[in-house]
Design a protein around this motif. Sequence first.
Motif, PDB file in Angstrom:
ATOM      1  N   GLU A  66       0.885  -1.696   0.146  1.00 52.93           N
ATOM      2  CA  GLU A  66       0.266   0.025   0.058  1.00 52.93           C
ATOM      3  C   GLU A  66       0.746   1.095  -0.253  1.00 52.93           C
ATOM      4  OE1 GLU A  66      -2.145  -3.565   1.053  1.00 52.93           O
ATOM      5  OE2 GLU A  66      -0.292  -2.591   1.778  1.00 52.93           O
ATOM      6  N   GLN A 108       2.804   1.503  -3.367  1.00 52.78           N
ATOM      7  CA  GLN A 108       1.103   1.607  -4.384  1.00 52.78           C
ATOM      8  C   GLN A 108       1.129   3.715  -4.093  1.00 52.78           C
ATOM      9  OE1 GLN A 108      -2.234   0.253  -3.262  1.00 52.78           O
ATOM     10  NE2 GLN A 108      -2.730   0.823  -5.550  1.00 52.78           N
ATOM     11  N   THR A 163       2.365   5.414  -8.019  1.00 53.69           N
ATOM     12  CA  THR A 163       0.951   5.494  -8.802  1.00 53.69           C
ATOM     13  C   THR A 163       1.034   7.715  -9.281  1.00 53.69           C
ATOM     14  OG1 THR A 163      -0.293   4.001  -7.398  1.00 53.69           O
ATOM     15  CG2 THR A 163      -1.720   5.734  -9.345  1.00 53.69           C
ATOM     16  N   LEU A 215       3.214   7.343 -12.146  1.00 52.02           N
ATOM     17  CA  LEU A 215       3.368   6.814 -13.374  1.00 52.02           C
ATOM     18  C   LEU A 215       2.132   7.359 -14.053  1.00 52.02           C
ATOM     19  CD1 LEU A 215       2.746   3.130 -12.688  1.00 52.02           C
ATOM     20  CD2 LEU A 215       4.852   4.198 -13.375  1.00 52.02           C
ATOM     21  N   GLN A 216       0.823   8.021 -12.783  1.00 53.63           N
ATOM     22  CA  GLN A 216      -0.228   9.127 -13.553  1.00 53.63           C
ATOM     23  C   GLN A 216      -0.034  10.267 -14.401  1.00 53.63           C
ATOM     24  OE1 GLN A 216      -2.670   9.341  -9.819  1.00 53.63           O
ATOM     25  NE2 GLN A 216      -4.069   7.375 -11.354  1.00 53.63           N
ATOM     26  N   TRP A 231      -1.029   4.521 -17.403  1.00 61.40           N
ATOM     27  CA  TRP A 231      -2.110   4.450 -16.443  1.00 61.40           C
ATOM     28  C   TRP A 231      -3.430   4.513 -17.249  1.00 61.40           C
ATOM     29  CZ3 TRP A 231      -1.589   3.122 -11.663  1.00 61.40           C
ATOM     30  CH2 TRP A 231      -2.535   2.994 -11.102  1.00 61.40           C
ATOM     31  N   GLY A 273      -0.731   1.053 -16.214  1.00 62.62           N
ATOM     32  CA  GLY A 273      -0.882   0.862 -14.898  1.00 62.62           C
ATOM     33  C   GLY A 273      -2.201   0.447 -13.693  1.00 62.62           C
ATOM     34  N   SER A 274      -2.336  -0.652 -13.308  1.00 61.76           N
ATOM     35  CA  SER A 274      -3.664  -0.571 -12.430  1.00 61.76           C
ATOM     36  C   SER A 274      -3.522  -1.228 -11.464  1.00 61.76           C
ATOM     37  CB  SER A 274      -5.061  -1.683 -13.555  1.00 61.76           C
ATOM     38  OG  SER A 274      -3.807  -2.452 -13.349  1.00 61.76           O
ATOM     39  N   PRO A 275      -4.273  -0.479 -10.298  1.00 64.09           N
ATOM     40  CA  PRO A 275      -3.897  -1.685  -8.937  1.00 64.09           C
ATOM     41  C   PRO A 275      -3.556  -2.884  -8.920  1.00 64.09           C
ATOM     42  CG  PRO A 275      -5.683  -0.118  -8.416  1.00 64.09           C
ATOM     43  CD  PRO A 275      -5.502   0.175  -9.849  1.00 64.09           C
ATOM     44  N   LEU A 335      -0.012  -3.293  -9.975  1.00 57.96           N
ATOM     45  CA  LEU A 335       1.358  -2.847  -9.192  1.00 57.96           C
ATOM     46  C   LEU A 335       1.636  -3.920  -8.795  1.00 57.96           C
ATOM     47  CD1 LEU A 335       0.077   0.897  -8.944  1.00 57.96           C
ATOM     48  CD2 LEU A 335       1.939   0.418 -10.203  1.00 57.96           C
TER      49      LEU A 335
END
Length: 441
Positions: free
Chosen positions: A76, A79, A83, A86-87, A92, A110-112, A115
């Motif tokens: 967590e 991430q 995040t 990456l965004q 993403w 990218g996505s949860p 990752l």
Amino acid sequence: MPTPHRPELNALFHKPPKEAVQYLKSKGYKFGWDWHQTLDDAHSRAFTVAKVAKLDLLQDIKKSLITALEQGQSFERWQADITPILQEKGWWGKKTVVNPAGQEQEVQLGSPRRLRTIYHTNMRSAFSAGRYKTMIESMDTRPYWEYRHITMTNYREEHKAWNGRILRADDPFWTVAYPPSKFGCNCRVIARSEREIEGKEILSSQGYQSQYSEKIGVDSFTGADIYATRQQFDIPTKDGVLTFSPAAGFNNSPATSYTIDQVLTERARKYIGDAEGLKQVQQILTAPLRQKSHLAFVENTINFSKAQGKTTTVGVLQAKEITFLLNKGQSLESPIMIIDDRLLIGKKAKRHQESDNALSMSEWQELPLLVAQPLHVLWDAKNESILWITSSLNTNNHQEVIKLAVRPMNGVMQIVSVFKVSLNSILGNVKSGLYETIQEE
């Protein structure tokens, strides 16, 4: 260092992550569009994330994972840090992008979920490699390895069946089945002494390994079926046959990573005055497992097409060469011979290609085997270099040989140039006194 609270991470962070961090730091980079483009031992040598085609983005992800290792960050926390990066760089969500074939394609960046896979796969591999290096270094006192299954909610019966099974540390099983051997695998290996395994069943995979081809997916933009080779063990035990088959892409071993190059360098240094020990190191370097490591180095270097300052071990000086060098007043820390990726794709490589005396791809791939059987080992007094003369694989020209110039650099024997020459020119220089013979076939 902060301690992770999840049970699976507690297992991973059981030891300070010095070796794990070094494993991840030592990796080069490789671009890949689909996950199946970097399988097996290539992973031990290169850091890659599918559909990341920019070096700065790969560097950002790798750097963030190194930080997570060093600080013991939970998924967590990692991430949350990666995040926004990456965004901001546009990697993403679902997007329509141009694939390597020049076609527009909608892909998931990218996505949860992605990752989570990136984090856990790299963390487990890094800790596995670090632990492997430590276990290899203690093989003299702990020559047996025990497979341990870490019980999770969604455990795998095949892995659970291996819990407590013991094989010798040098058993071929570990060259392809050292965990993790599947996505999400949390298994580990414990080194055992002779006393600890007394009275227990010792398994052997010798003669019980097979391989088969399996469809692992479909190419995302060509639509072609993708196949991978999988290894399978069917090992007899007192209770019946025990089967194990690593998932596609996991038929590898930490033994092919850069961290084991360090182990070989140290071992060769220890054996400088031991002729038999040096022969053992040479045998390791030409074994199939290390040959796979060298092939991964060559493949990743050519694929990335840009020098990253990475090296691979290709040979070791033997007792006669070491004695000769010391008598010449040369300093020698380790007799291990290494080659830098710049010799494959750097300025020298381009120069030799233009001169039509560069090594072929097959010669680069088989270099450790060629180095192990030199035609001549010579001394170039003018350049203070050992010259390793090996056969060429060019069957159309039997007078063509490969010439490697080797010098002590940075604690090892570094190959500073490699190209093809005429055998007659080498022999002529020996006759004229420019080269002095150390060893010949």
